[in-house]
Scaffold this active site. Structure first.
Site, PDB file in Angstrom:
ATOM      1  N   SER A 154       0.859  -1.189   0.000  1.00  0.00           N
ATOM      2  CA  SER A 154       0.000   0.000   0.000  1.00  0.00           C
ATOM      3  C   SER A 154       0.893   1.237   0.000  1.00  0.00           C
ATOM      4  O   SER A 154       2.096   1.155   0.289  1.00  0.00           O
ATOM      5  CB  SER A 154      -0.885   0.013   1.245  1.00  0.00           C
ATOM      6  OG  SER A 154      -0.071   0.174   2.399  1.00  0.00           O
ATOM      7  N   THR A 156       2.667   1.563   3.283  1.00  0.00           N
ATOM      8  CA  THR A 156       3.750   0.587   3.515  1.00  0.00           C
ATOM      9  C   THR A 156       4.981   0.933   2.699  1.00  0.00           C
ATOM     10  O   THR A 156       6.107   0.902   3.203  1.00  0.00           O
ATOM     11  CB  THR A 156       3.266  -0.839   3.183  1.00  0.00           C
ATOM     12  OG1 THR A 156       2.178  -1.159   4.038  1.00  0.00           O
ATOM     13  CG2 THR A 156       4.373  -1.854   3.383  1.00  0.00           C
ATOM     14  N   LYS A 161      -3.927  -6.937  -5.940  1.00  0.00           N
ATOM     15  CA  LYS A 161      -4.398  -7.023  -4.544  1.00  0.00           C
ATOM     16  C   LYS A 161      -5.756  -6.321  -4.488  1.00  0.00           C
ATOM     17  O   LYS A 161      -5.872  -5.165  -4.906  1.00  0.00           O
ATOM     18  CB  LYS A 161      -3.403  -6.313  -3.635  1.00  0.00           C
ATOM     19  CG  LYS A 161      -3.889  -5.993  -2.229  1.00  0.00           C
ATOM     20  CD  LYS A 161      -2.906  -5.020  -1.585  1.00  0.00           C
ATOM     21  CE  LYS A 161      -3.521  -4.214  -0.471  1.00  0.00           C
ATOM     22  NZ  LYS A 161      -3.419  -4.878   0.826  1.00  0.00           N
ATOM     23  N   GLU A 195      -5.045 -15.852   1.156  1.00  0.00           N
ATOM     24  CA  GLU A 195      -3.924 -15.599   2.067  1.00  0.00           C
ATOM     25  C   GLU A 195      -4.383 -15.400   3.511  1.00  0.00           C
ATOM     26  O   GLU A 195      -4.674 -14.291   3.939  1.00  0.00           O
ATOM     27  CB  GLU A 195      -3.138 -14.350   1.611  1.00  0.00           C
ATOM     28  CG  GLU A 195      -1.950 -14.052   2.512  1.00  0.00           C
ATOM     29  CD  GLU A 195      -1.150 -12.823   2.078  1.00  0.00           C
ATOM     30  OE1 GLU A 195      -0.127 -12.533   2.741  1.00  0.00           O
ATOM     31  OE2 GLU A 195      -1.538 -12.148   1.110  1.00  0.00           O
ATOM     32  N   LYS A 253      -1.807 -18.962  -0.103  1.00  0.00           N
ATOM     33  CA  LYS A 253      -0.611 -18.202   0.321  1.00  0.00           C
ATOM     34  C   LYS A 253      -0.578 -18.174   1.843  1.00  0.00           C
ATOM     35  O   LYS A 253      -1.107 -17.265   2.475  1.00  0.00           O
ATOM     36  CB  LYS A 253      -0.639 -16.784  -0.263  1.00  0.00           C
ATOM     37  CG  LYS A 253       0.591 -15.954   0.130  1.00  0.00           C
ATOM     38  CD  LYS A 253       0.654 -14.623  -0.609  1.00  0.00           C
ATOM     39  CE  LYS A 253       1.845 -13.801  -0.103  1.00  0.00           C
ATOM     40  NZ  LYS A 253       2.083 -12.582  -0.891  1.00  0.00           N
ATOM     41  N   GLY A 278       7.431 -10.514  -0.816  1.00  0.00           N
ATOM     42  CA  GLY A 278       7.519  -9.075  -1.022  1.00  0.00           C
ATOM     43  C   GLY A 278       8.880  -8.596  -0.555  1.00  0.00           C
ATOM     44  O   GLY A 278       9.821  -8.478  -1.328  1.00  0.00           O
TER      45      GLY A 278
END
Length: 347
Positions: free
Chosen positions: A26, A29, A98, A183, A225, A297
């Site tokens: 995001s 982040t 996402k 996830e 995930k 990530g």
């Protein structure tokens, strides 16, 4: 829903030797990550950084099967006007998106969260498909608090509502001909040991698959995930690589049906090398009913971010760092990684 096509995409996402790049941070982040390397988090800098990754030809064509994008990124064009989605497609990787809208407090469950974003998701998925997305991601967050069952965190309420939302999202994705990445992340932030993580993750996975069945999600057209079975960051005695691998594989075999084409692990705050070593050790165990891969990530991006540091003259260095990490994880997903390869950086 065309299940054969969904299954084809799902299998391509976990093709042997390849994994997913989670570039879906995001804005908040990625600002934290950019702050750490003293780079302003402007829309242009975010675009340039991600373009650098997507134009890393060796990494993208040989080691990356797909890229999870953030809403801002999927609509962006590269400096030369090419849509970033096209650059990903041209490398042979699959664009994804996402779709959750972050977390909010769960009523009557202090300290616990539920993921939001189901409202109008069907309409959003249609637009993302038109833009080129062929898979999506939704993250549920489960925290482990003090206590060993009974009272404490996570509550059954938190597990249930998050599993229910994951299943609703997955059903909507498949209706839109998009492969859902499911996830359910059990966080490694606490002071719990590996066995507590194993127990909680097993409960979370069992509830998630129960909800997926209730909502008629075709397991052959999805990717899981999950987190690995791993002690909390604040726990003093961290488990060794082999114990993490053995317990994670045992936990997944107990919970994940063989119909699921593949499992792409999140790194969840592990160091670059730990995430790679754990994946490699699982492959060395063998006898797995699904493809085991990565959807990292930070574990793929921390090194290239540092090497790039926002400077155009560092793009090549950033791409080398990204290619090295992608290659290490590719080898791990084949059970062919070794620690000494880490020191042989790509020239």
């Amino acid at each position: 829903m065309n299940l054969a096509d969904l299954n084809k995409v799902a299998l391509a996402m976990v093709a042997p030797g390849k994994g997913l790049l989670a570039a879906d941070e995001s804005t908040g982040t990625i600002k934290k990550r950019f702050d750490a390397i003293k780079v302003e988090s402007s829309e242009e800098n975010r675009r340039d950084y991600r373009e650098m990754l997507f134009r890393s030809h060796e990494a993208m064509s040989r080691y990356i099967s797909g890229v999870i994008l953030y809403d801002e990124t999927i609509w962006q064009n590269a400096k030369d006007g090419t849509p970033l989605v096209r650059i990903i497609e041209q490398s042979g990787a699959i664009p994804g998106i996402k779709v959750d809208e972050g977390t909010q407090a769960l009523p009557n469950c202090p300290g616990e969260l539920v993921t939001s974003g189901l409202d109008k998701l069907a309409e959003r998925l249609k637009k993302y498909y038109e833009r080129g997305a062929r898979f999506a991601k939704w993250r549920a967050v489960i925290d482990i608090g003090p206590g060993t069952g009974g009272p404490g965190v996570p509550t059954m309420t938190a597990i249930h509502v998050n599993a229910h939302a994951l299943a609703r999202y997955a059903a909507l994705c498949q209706a839109a001909q998009i492969v859902p990445i499911v996830e359910p992340e059990v966080l490694m932030d606490g002071d719990h040991d590996i066995d507590r993580c194993y127990d909680v993750t097993q409960r979370v996975l069992n509830k998630t698959f129960q909800e997926l069945r209730v909502q008629r999600v075709a397991l052959e057209g999805m990717i899981l995930k999950p987190n690995m079975a791993i002690a909390g960051k604040k726990f003093a005695g961290q488990a060794g690589v082999d114990e993490v691998a053995e317990k994670t594989v045992r936990m997944l075999k107990a919970c994940v049906p063989a119909a699921v084409p593949g499992i792409a692990f999140l790194s969840g705050g592990q160091s670059d090398e730990d995430a790679t070593a754990h994946l490699d050790a699982m492959h060395r165990i063998g006898g797995l009913p699904w493809q085991l891969s990565f959807s990292y990530g930070r574990a793929l991006q921390a090194a290239p971010q540092k090497a790039w540091s926002g400077k155009p003259e560092n793009v090549a260095a950033g791409q080398r760092a990204f290619t090295h990490r992608a290659r290490m994880n590719s080898l791990a997903s084949l059970g062919q990684w070794s620690a000494d390869l880490e020191t042989r950086k790509a020239a």
